[in-house]
Write a protein that holds these residues in place. Structure first.
Motif, mmCIF file in Angstrom:
data_model
loop_
_atom_site.group_PDB
_atom_site.id
_atom_site.type_symbol
_atom_site.label_atom_id
_atom_site.label_comp_id
_atom_site.label_asym_id
_atom_site.label_seq_id
_atom_site.Cartn_x
_atom_site.Cartn_y
_atom_site.Cartn_z
ATOM 1 N N GLN A 63 36.950 28.309 25.296
ATOM 2 C CA GLN A 63 36.219 29.608 24.614
ATOM 3 C C GLN A 63 35.184 28.949 25.749
ATOM 4 N N ASN A 64 34.973 28.293 26.137
ATOM 5 C CA ASN A 64 34.556 27.539 28.200
ATOM 6 C C ASN A 64 35.549 28.862 28.732
ATOM 7 N N GLN B 169 37.627 30.917 29.019
ATOM 8 C CA GLN B 169 37.194 32.207 28.967
ATOM 9 C C GLN B 169 35.872 32.986 28.903
ATOM 10 N N GLU B 170 34.499 31.905 28.570
ATOM 11 C CA GLU B 170 33.731 32.652 29.153
ATOM 12 C C GLU B 170 33.469 32.651 30.914
ATOM 13 N N LYS B 171 34.281 31.677 31.410
ATOM 14 C CA LYS B 171 33.786 31.293 32.602
ATOM 15 C C LYS B 171 34.284 32.943 33.746
ATOM 16 N N SER C 41 35.529 35.493 32.061
ATOM 17 C CA SER C 41 34.873 36.337 31.991
ATOM 18 C C SER C 41 33.946 36.796 32.669
ATOM 19 N N LEU C 42 33.216 36.536 33.260
ATOM 20 C CA LEU C 42 32.197 36.520 34.654
ATOM 21 C C LEU C 42 33.072 36.999 36.369
ATOM 22 N N GLY D 259 39.436 38.951 27.298
ATOM 23 C CA GLY D 259 38.019 38.848 26.783
ATOM 24 C C GLY D 259 38.338 38.215 25.816
#
Length: 145
Positions: free
Chosen positions: A44-45, A47-49, A51-52, A103
């Protein structure tokens, strides 16, 4: 440049959850964690980074988490050797990752069974069964929402 920027984004995101091993190969990042919960949180961490970073280039990456035993050690010839993990679990994780849309995060059924009552703040959506190379039966998988 973009690949190195992605690695620089991924590594700290993964390190937060103390991986046992991280491997960077082409555009794939593989991380080994002691527990499924840690692996899912790291995914999750990351994927978040990622994606940005990647959305600036109209790109995306899918992520998958699988659980099981691996063979660990030095592999190769006398001239070129690498320390890595191998086995059906690694191959299955790659098949899951390859079928995951940009994503998103896919988890195998074994990961789902291990975490469903431990990470109750997550929402799990069944994915369509995944027909994977080398598997006689389709893989049951879940999307983390």
């Amino acid at each position: 440049h973009l690949l190195n920027a992605n690695y620089q984004s991924d590594e700290p995101a993964l390190a937060t959850f103390h991986p046992l091993k991280v491997s960077l190969t082409a555009d794939v990042v593989m991380a080994i964690y002691p527990t499924s919960e840690m692996a899912v949180k790291a995914a999750q961490n990351m994927q978040e980074k990622a994606s940005l970073l990647l959305e600036k280039y109209n790109l995306g990456a899918g992520c998958a988490v699988h659980y099981g035993n691996v063979v660990e050690g030095f592999f190769g010839s006398d001239e070129v050797r690498t320390y890595t993990v191998l086995g059906d679990v690694v191959n299955t994780a790659k098949r899951l990752e390859s079928s995951t849309p940009a994503g998103e995060i896919t988890i195998s059924d074994s990961v789902y069974q291990a975490i469903v009552n431990k990470l109750d703040q997550l929402i799990f959506i069944p994915r369509k069964s995944i027909k994977a190379k080398g598997k006689s039966e389709p893989l049951k998988a879940w999307k983390i929402n």
